[in-house]
Motif scaffolding. Structure first.
Motif, PDB file in Angstrom:
ATOM      1  N   LEU A   1       1.597  -2.539  -8.805  1.00  0.00           N
ATOM      2  CA  LEU A   1       1.528  -2.873  -7.374  1.00  0.00           C
ATOM      3  C   LEU A   1       0.074  -2.875  -6.901  1.00  0.00           C
ATOM      4  N   LYS A   2      -0.684  -1.852  -7.331  1.00  0.00           N
ATOM      5  CA  LYS A   2      -2.107  -1.790  -6.932  1.00  0.00           C
ATOM      6  C   LYS A   2      -2.829  -3.052  -7.382  1.00  0.00           C
ATOM      7  N   LEU A   3      -2.616  -3.404  -8.668  1.00  0.00           N
ATOM      8  CA  LEU A   3      -3.362  -4.542  -9.205  1.00  0.00           C
ATOM      9  C   LEU A   3      -2.984  -5.827  -8.475  1.00  0.00           C
ATOM     10  N   LYS A   4      -1.674  -6.050  -8.277  1.00  0.00           N
ATOM     11  CA  LYS A   4      -1.319  -7.350  -7.676  1.00  0.00           C
ATOM     12  C   LYS A   4      -1.760  -7.419  -6.217  1.00  0.00           C
ATOM     13  N   GLU A   5      -1.642  -6.308  -5.480  1.00  0.00           N
ATOM     14  CA  GLU A   5      -1.932  -6.436  -4.051  1.00  0.00           C
ATOM     15  C   GLU A   5      -3.401  -6.672  -3.755  1.00  0.00           C
ATOM     16  N   ILE A   6      -4.309  -6.156  -4.601  1.00  0.00           N
ATOM     17  CA  ILE A   6      -5.722  -6.365  -4.243  1.00  0.00           C
ATOM     18  C   ILE A   6      -6.446  -7.393  -5.112  1.00  0.00           C
TER      19      ILE A   6
ATOM     20  N   ALA B   1      -0.921  12.567  -2.572  1.00  0.00           N
ATOM     21  CA  ALA B   1      -0.571  13.652  -1.643  1.00  0.00           C
ATOM     22  C   ALA B   1       0.953  13.775  -1.522  1.00  0.00           C
ATOM     23  N   GLN B   2       1.628  12.643  -1.447  1.00  0.00           N
ATOM     24  CA  GLN B   2       3.103  12.674  -1.328  1.00  0.00           C
ATOM     25  C   GLN B   2       3.715  13.368  -2.545  1.00  0.00           C
ATOM     26  N   MET B   3       3.180  13.055  -3.740  1.00  0.00           N
ATOM     27  CA  MET B   3       3.748  13.667  -4.941  1.00  0.00           C
ATOM     28  C   MET B   3       3.442  15.160  -4.992  1.00  0.00           C
TER      29      MET B   3
ATOM     30  N   PHE C   1      12.475  10.895   4.125  1.00  0.00           N
ATOM     31  CA  PHE C   1      11.733   9.645   4.330  1.00  0.00           C
ATOM     32  C   PHE C   1      10.287   9.897   3.923  1.00  0.00           C
ATOM     33  N   ILE C   2       9.772   9.052   3.027  1.00  0.00           N
ATOM     34  CA  ILE C   2       8.368   9.196   2.629  1.00  0.00           C
ATOM     35  C   ILE C   2       7.619   7.996   3.189  1.00  0.00           C
ATOM     36  N   SER C   3       6.585   8.276   3.972  1.00  0.00           N
ATOM     37  CA  SER C   3       5.842   7.169   4.571  1.00  0.00           C
ATOM     38  C   SER C   3       4.441   7.621   4.951  1.00  0.00           C
ATOM     39  N   GLN C   4       3.450   6.966   4.385  1.00  0.00           N
ATOM     40  CA  GLN C   4       2.071   7.280   4.749  1.00  0.00           C
ATOM     41  C   GLN C   4       1.896   7.143   6.258  1.00  0.00           C
ATOM     42  N   SER C   5       2.243   5.978   6.775  1.00  0.00           N
ATOM     43  CA  SER C   5       1.985   5.677   8.196  1.00  0.00           C
ATOM     44  C   SER C   5       2.999   6.330   9.123  1.00  0.00           C
ATOM     45  N   GLY C   6       4.187   6.556   8.621  1.00  0.00           N
ATOM     46  CA  GLY C   6       5.257   7.058   9.490  1.00  0.00           C
ATOM     47  C   GLY C   6       5.781   5.993  10.441  1.00  0.00           C
ATOM     48  N   GLU C   7       5.385   4.725  10.209  1.00  0.00           N
ATOM     49  CA  GLU C   7       5.778   3.667  11.139  1.00  0.00           C
ATOM     50  C   GLU C   7       6.543   2.537  10.457  1.00  0.00           C
ATOM     51  N   THR C   8       6.794   2.634   9.167  1.00  0.00           N
ATOM     52  CA  THR C   8       7.391   1.515   8.445  1.00  0.00           C
ATOM     53  C   THR C   8       8.778   1.179   9.004  1.00  0.00           C
ATOM     54  N   ALA C   9       8.911  -0.050   9.486  1.00  0.00           N
ATOM     55  CA  ALA C   9      10.138  -0.446  10.190  1.00  0.00           C
ATOM     56  C   ALA C   9      11.368  -0.359   9.278  1.00  0.00           C
TER      57      ALA C   9
ATOM     58  N   ALA D   1      12.159   5.076   1.054  1.00  0.00           N
ATOM     59  CA  ALA D   1      10.746   4.726   1.236  1.00  0.00           C
ATOM     60  C   ALA D   1      10.506   3.278   0.827  1.00  0.00           C
ATOM     61  N   ALA D   2       9.278   2.825   1.037  1.00  0.00           N
ATOM     62  CA  ALA D   2       8.900   1.449   0.668  1.00  0.00           C
ATOM     63  C   ALA D   2       7.593   1.468  -0.113  1.00  0.00           C
ATOM     64  N   GLY D   3       7.410   0.454  -0.958  1.00  0.00           N
ATOM     65  CA  GLY D   3       6.134   0.249  -1.653  1.00  0.00           C
ATOM     66  C   GLY D   3       5.685   1.463  -2.442  1.00  0.00           C
ATOM     67  N   THR D   4       4.428   1.817  -2.232  1.00  0.00           N
ATOM     68  CA  THR D   4       3.847   2.953  -2.946  1.00  0.00           C
ATOM     69  C   THR D   4       4.602   4.247  -2.656  1.00  0.00           C
ATOM     70  N   SER D   5       5.045   4.412  -1.426  1.00  0.00           N
ATOM     71  CA  SER D   5       5.775   5.645  -1.071  1.00  0.00           C
ATOM     72  C   SER D   5       7.094   5.706  -1.843  1.00  0.00           C
ATOM     73  N   TYR D   6       7.694   4.557  -2.102  1.00  0.00           N
ATOM     74  CA  TYR D   6       8.911   4.514  -2.927  1.00  0.00           C
ATOM     75  C   TYR D   6       8.584   4.996  -4.348  1.00  0.00           C
TER      76      TYR D   6
ATOM     77  N   ALA E   1      -7.827   1.834   3.721  1.00  0.00           N
ATOM     78  CA  ALA E   1      -7.621   0.694   2.805  1.00  0.00           C
ATOM     79  C   ALA E   1      -6.134   0.351   2.783  1.00  0.00           C
ATOM     80  N   VAL E   2      -5.838  -0.939   2.758  1.00  0.00           N
ATOM     81  CA  VAL E   2      -4.425  -1.352   2.726  1.00  0.00           C
ATOM     82  C   VAL E   2      -3.741  -0.802   1.474  1.00  0.00           C
ATOM     83  N   ALA E   3      -4.459  -0.814   0.356  1.00  0.00           N
ATOM     84  CA  ALA E   3      -3.874  -0.283  -0.885  1.00  0.00           C
ATOM     85  C   ALA E   3      -3.842   1.241  -0.799  1.00  0.00           C
ATOM     86  N   SER E   4      -2.654   1.779  -0.852  1.00  0.00           N
ATOM     87  CA  SER E   4      -2.498   3.230  -0.700  1.00  0.00           C
ATOM     88  C   SER E   4      -2.900   3.936  -1.998  1.00  0.00           C
ATOM     89  N   THR E   5      -3.714   4.969  -1.879  1.00  0.00           N
ATOM     90  CA  THR E   5      -4.129   5.729  -3.067  1.00  0.00           C
ATOM     91  C   THR E   5      -3.938   7.230  -2.837  1.00  0.00           C
TER      92      THR E   5
HETATM   93  O1  M6R Z   1       3.278   3.671   5.470  1.00  0.00           O
HETATM   94  P1  M6R Z   1       4.283   3.606   4.345  1.00  0.00           P
HETATM   95  O2  M6R Z   1       3.998   4.587   3.267  1.00  0.00           O
HETATM   96  O3  M6R Z   1       5.699   3.707   4.822  1.00  0.00           O
HETATM   97  O4  M6R Z   1       4.085   2.153   3.750  1.00  0.00           O
HETATM   98  C1  M6R Z   1       4.940   1.678   2.743  1.00  0.00           C
HETATM   99  C2  M6R Z   1       4.335   0.471   2.054  1.00  0.00           C
HETATM  100  O5  M6R Z   1       4.154  -0.564   2.961  1.00  0.00           O
HETATM  101  C3  M6R Z   1       2.977   0.799   1.411  1.00  0.00           C
HETATM  102  O6  M6R Z   1       3.077   1.876   0.525  1.00  0.00           O
HETATM  103  C4  M6R Z   1       2.445  -0.423   0.655  1.00  0.00           C
HETATM  104  O7  M6R Z   1       3.234  -0.689  -0.444  1.00  0.00           O
HETATM  105  C5  M6R Z   1       0.995  -0.198   0.246  1.00  0.00           C
HETATM  106  N1  M6R Z   1       0.163  -1.268   0.701  1.00  0.00           N
HETATM  107  C6  M6R Z   1       0.790  -0.129  -1.210  1.00  0.00           C
HETATM  108  O8  M6R Z   1      -0.542   0.081  -1.542  1.00  0.00           O
END
Ligand code: M6R
Length: 600
Positions: free
Chosen positions: A480-485, A404-406, A343-351, A297-302, A395-399
């Motif tokens: 990550l939340k704090l720095k990204e927003i 839900a993933q956990m 694979f954990i991904s909110q969007s399901g599209e992370t390249a 996974a990436a980012g928050t999903s990681y 919102a770009v910042a995933s919450t």
């Molecule tokens: O859609 P995904 O869960 O695969 O996205 C992974 C990251 O790009 C995503 O979690 C990103 O780190 C968020 N903006 C964090 O809030």
């Protein structure tokens, strides 16, 4: 990341395209444009910045019923009006939008477009020039488009208009998401169903290396060799009201508040009449059969994956490794004999994650995707999917997707343990219900977090989050939340690691937010707080009922020790939200970021 819309019907195309682009704003972008076919041929409108600025330059008097639009997130060439899409061929006959990255654009330019004057710095522009070039070979537009796409290496979702034919949009896709929506006498194109729910909820998925010829009354899917493909549409189960902010000032705040509901929703979706967890039989079997789990996974999903590792190992006694998707292929571990990739991904599209999935499938390994978007690329291409049922996250910042993933990972761990005959003393349904109630209590105490944000983060240039065990993983997410927003330099650290270097950064007044929600590390993390405080830090302890001390800044209601991350993250989400607000940042659309990261 970049978004595409297209419309061909009988209504005002420019307004539908602009509204569609507004719905795609959440994906992140830095410029936008539309092209429509009017009586006077193709009219092009582009602008750097927000859709609101684009709206101001679109001529309201243009009559048009066909067009394409684009939001660009810069990769090749900075954000500018010139680099914004759509791009046009030299004669202006062809106009094109593109999402993705053309890896071989330099070599295609050298080989085919020597004499052509390129206007922008984008990789995209060569596509539209190639179509025009191949028309000279007396090909049909469709054939020239197919020939062009077959030369491209990399990822693309693209839509093309021909100035000489106002009855057709040509569409192509490889690796980047793209859907075609079906209406009555009207058809649409969109990177994301949300953009075109205003027109239809019936969509057809496109597969890689397919093109589509879209007219008002027909949608013809073909391979790059011109072979026609039939595919049934599906109904997008999305409610347009899910993507409205309602009375909330920001999507992020709305989505934070939705977390109790999301957890309850997950409980009801994955529970049978007897209160037992129900997962698909083939997922159970795959989990049982696996000798090792690899979470990618990436980012928050990681960060959710790190918690998932602990849950699966503790409950189901199965070894798990959690990897950052973008690093996995370079640092691929020696994979076990019978692995299962999750694979954990909110969007399901992370390249980055998709890159790993493609590789893993080539090797014949089984893959499960945990996602909020079941029809997404990662969901379609994996063997199994677990849906997080969090509703659209804008919102770009995933919450809410993170919690839900956990929750899903907890259910997966419990179900695997049960299926393997492992005894445990943990009722996930009951414990998740307690979590949902605790989440509500936290969401009702926003003033406390607003106060912490104001006191600790209004003027600081940095902030540290420290924790041990699962609290450490939540600290990574809080940072990550704090720095990204809020753009504050923030880092999450394992409490015990501080004295191995990082403590050198502590100065008079440095904010250090510490989580203390686990009994077995409670004393040691409090020891770490004392160490930083002795060096001038300004600490803020967030602890859990039963473990708290009088000087703690905030006490979270107690939940089962396996599930603390689902609640302890909420104060950190809210602190980040208010810090961003106090610093005047654009909370929902932070600079440089995209919601759906569809380039590697
Ligand atoms: O859609 P995904 O869960 O695969 O996205 C992974 C990251 O790009 C995503 O979690 C990103 O780190 C968020 N903006 C964090 O809030």
């Amino acid at each position: 990341m970049c978004g595409i819309v297209g419309y061909i019907g009988n209504n005002d195309a420019k307004e539908i395209l602009l509204r569609g682009l507004e719905k795609l704003e959440y994906r992140g972008y830095d410029s936008a444009g539309i092209a429509v076919i009017s009586e006077n041929g193709v009219q092009l409108f582009k602008e750097k910045g927000r859709i609101a600025s684009l709206r101001e330059v679109v001529d309201p008097n243009v009559e048009c019923t066909c067009g394409i639009g684009h939001t660009r997130w810069a990769t090749h060439g900075p954000p500018s009006k010139t680099n914004a899409h759509p791009h046009q061929s030299s004669s202006a006959r062809f106009t094109l939008v593109h999402n993705g990255v053309i890896e071989n654009y330099e070599s295609l330019k050298r080989e085919y477009l020597q004499g052509v004057q390129l206007v922008s710095e984008t990789d995209t522009e060569i596509i539209v020039h190639l179509v025009e070039l191949f028309m000279k070979e007396e090909l049909s537009v469709e054939a020239a488009f197919r020939k062009t796409l077959s030369l491209l290496k990399g990822s693309y979702a693209t839509a093309l208009l021909d100035n000489e034919d106002s009855d057709r949009i040509y569409v192509g896709k490889n690796k980047s998401p793209l859907l075609v929506g079906l209406g009555d006498g009207v058809n649409v194109v969109a990177s994301d169903a949300l953009a075109m729910l205003q027109v239809t909820d019936r969509f057809v998925e496109l597969m890689d290396e397919e093109i589509v010829i879209v007219t008002r009354d027909s949608v013809t899917i073909k391979t790059l060799d011109g072979i026609v493909i039939h595919r049934e549409p599906y109904i997008a189960e999305l409610d347009a009201s899910d993507i409205e902010k309602g009375t909330y000032p920001h999507y992020m705040l709305k989505e934070i508040d939705e977390q109790p509901l999301v957890v309850r929703n997950i409980i009801s979706k994955y529970q049978d009449d007897n209160g037992n967890v129900v997962l698909e039989e083939d997922i159970r079997e795959a989990m049982k059969a696996a000798d090792r789990i690899y979470i990618i996974a990436a980012g928050t999903s990681y960060h959710a994956g790190l918690v998932g590792k602990q849950l699966i190992e503790k409950l189901a006694n199965k070894p798990v490794e959690t990897h950052i998707a973008s690093e996995f292929l370079y640092n691929m571990p020696l994979v076990s004999e019978n692995p299962l990739f999750i694979f954990i991904s909110q969007s399901g599209e992370t390249a980055d994650s998709r890159g790993v999935l493609v590789n893993v499938k080539k090797k014949g390994y089984k893959a499960l995707t945990i996602t909020n978007v079941p029809g997404s690329t990662l969901s379609r291409e994996a063997d199994y999917t677990l849906h997080t049922f969090a509703g659209p996250e804008i919102a770009v910042a995933s919450t809410k997707a993170y919690t839900a993933q956990m929750a899903i990972l907890a259910l997966l761990a419990v179900d695997t343990a049960k299926n393997s005959g492992i005894e445990f003393d943990f009722d996930p349904i009951q414990e998740l219900s307690i979590v949902a109630t605790a989440m509500e209590t936290l969401c009702d105490q926003k003033e406390a977090f607003e106060k912490i944000a104001r006191e600790y983060l209004t003027v600081t240039r940095n902030c540290f989050f420290i924790g041990r065990s699962a609290d450490y993983y939540v600290c990574l997410e809080g940072a990550l939340k704090l720095k990204e927003i809020s753009y504050i330099q923030a880092e999450g650290f394992a409490g015990g690691e501080l004295k191995h270097g990082t403590i050198a950064l502590i100065e008079e007044g440095t904010p250090v937010i510490a989580l203390a929600t686990h009994e077995h590390v409670n004393l040691s993390i409090r020891g770490n707080v004392k160490e930083v405080a002795a060096r001038g830090a300004y600490p803020c302890i967030i602890s859990m009922e039963g473990l708290h001390e009088e000087s703690d800044r905030f006490v979270i209601p107690a939940v089962h020790e396996y599930l603390t991350p689902l609640v302890s993250v909420i104060p950190l989400q809210l602190i980040a939200y208010y810090a961003a607000l106090h610093r005047g940042c654009d909370v929902d659309k932070p600079r440089n970021l995209a919601k759906s990261v569809t380039v590697e």
